[in-house]
Design a protein around this motif. Sequence first.
Motif, PDB file in Angstrom:
ATOM      1  N   GLU A 328      33.690  11.263   7.939  1.00 32.35           N
ATOM      2  CA  GLU A 328      34.337   9.745   7.967  1.00 32.35           C
ATOM      3  C   GLU A 328      35.676   9.728   7.830  1.00 32.35           C
ATOM      4  O   GLU A 328      37.261   9.340   8.449  1.00 32.35           O
ATOM      5  N   ASP A 329      36.710  10.964   7.148  1.00 33.86           N
ATOM      6  CA  ASP A 329      37.985  11.888   6.380  1.00 33.86           C
ATOM      7  C   ASP A 329      38.351  12.794   7.141  1.00 33.86           C
ATOM      8  O   ASP A 329      36.972  13.878   6.824  1.00 33.86           O
ATOM      9  N   GLU A 330      38.560  12.766   8.532  1.00 31.32           N
ATOM     10  CA  GLU A 330      39.070  14.186   8.715  1.00 31.32           C
ATOM     11  C   GLU A 330      39.457  15.292   8.274  1.00 31.32           C
ATOM     12  O   GLU A 330      39.468  16.441   8.534  1.00 31.32           O
ATOM     13  N   ASP A 356      24.375   7.960  10.819  1.00 26.49           N
ATOM     14  CA  ASP A 356      25.794   8.487  10.546  1.00 26.49           C
ATOM     15  C   ASP A 356      26.011   9.551  11.811  1.00 26.49           C
ATOM     16  O   ASP A 356      27.117   9.604  11.712  1.00 26.49           O
ATOM     17  N   ARG A 359      27.447   8.161  15.005  1.00 23.73           N
ATOM     18  CA  ARG A 359      28.589   8.106  15.135  1.00 23.73           C
ATOM     19  C   ARG A 359      29.756   8.586  15.120  1.00 23.73           C
ATOM     20  O   ARG A 359      31.258   8.246  15.194  1.00 23.73           O
ATOM     21  N   ALA A 360      29.615  10.248  14.407  1.00 24.41           N
ATOM     22  CA  ALA A 360      30.218  11.050  14.740  1.00 24.41           C
ATOM     23  C   ALA A 360      30.695  11.667  15.812  1.00 24.41           C
ATOM     24  O   ALA A 360      31.858  12.120  15.944  1.00 24.41           O
ATOM     25  N   LEU A 363      32.950   9.071  16.938  1.00 24.79           N
ATOM     26  CA  LEU A 363      34.268   9.199  16.623  1.00 24.79           C
ATOM     27  C   LEU A 363      35.745   9.902  16.450  1.00 24.79           C
ATOM     28  O   LEU A 363      37.160  10.103  16.819  1.00 24.79           O
TER      29      LEU A 363
END
Length: 398
Positions: A328-330, A356, A359-360, A363
């Motif tokens: 979630e943190d690039e 998760d 979701r990546a 994202l």
Amino acid sequence: MFRTLDDLPGDRRVLVRIDVNSPVENGDVRDNKRFSRHAETLRELADAGHRVAVLAHQGRPGRDTFVDLEGHAEILSEHLDREVRYVPDTYGDRALEAIRGLESGEVLLLENVRMVDEELADRSPEAHAESALVGTLAPEFDAYVNDAYSTAHRAHASIVGFPRVVDAYAGRVMEAEYEANSAIQNREFDGEVTMVLGGTKADDLIYVMERVEHTVDRFLLGGIVGELFLRAAGHDVGYDVEGSELFDEQWDEGEETIRELFEEYGDRIRLPADLAYEDDGERSEVGVEGVEKETSFLDVGGDTVAEYESFVEDSEAVFVKGALGVFEDERFAAGTVGVLEAIASTDAFSVVGGGDTARAIDLYDLDEGNFSHVSIAGGAYVRALTGESLPAIEALER
């Protein structure tokens, strides 16, 4: 094998169980991949002229996410490009009136089925079939369609009760998920089979490793489970530091099994060669040899990513469960995204599972079509990987 929508006769009153359990923020449900997937099944049924009523759940009693399904109906309407009517009742008079008023091609969403105490009762399928929920709704329908693969590991009333008393079929999500997720148990691959394991729940992954050792040639570890296995290998990592509470309890519970797996299958287990952490707001990396853990590690390092990518490229099949870092943190997405990109660029049969990890893909704008299957399931995915039976599948097959 179970029946699918291909076996469903025309012009039926159909009760469909889906799983659109989603994050809730400030009381509002958030859209996600589950809505779009289940909308495909509902659209197919509605376009075929069936009269469709839908059962779904959201949250559990006592939790902040335990809300009604009015917002879910609005999101489903957007995905279906047609109205999905909502009735704040599950099997009472208002629900029955709405069900009986359904016209060809219409879709109705009933209230959160977990607001019915019987849904979560610890009962046998036979007892669930005799519950008021099933007994009241079943006579209103000609067919029951279970599309909720994400809850296939739950023996709840709406999952195992209806197939006892109504002709039952698998929806498109159920069909696709089961076929892809059970491939590691049901298919034979001529080349090497690789499994990428990460995330924060080590016990699930240890459970998988114990049961697929005969079918998996190589395990690539990251996340919490990666650090715990590094600890078993003698490195000074895999324990909690200030601000973290993820490692010590899982180590205490799983140490014996971790050490046994590492000793017996160590030649097939690949551990991170380096790890990434935050240093003055920037990503820094350190090799695991001689490291002393003083801060939380948030991703695997660049050398590990390169090594894992090469293993993926040499594989005929790759199964993924869990992220390799805090994507979630690039700054700490290199491990998860790098391996996913490597998988996407191959012709390997690939299944990416766990909410998760899926979701990546969204994202970081990866093309879902470059993977054989992207699963929206969690617990059911784990059980499918290990070959363990799923109550929903058993009910449909029966």
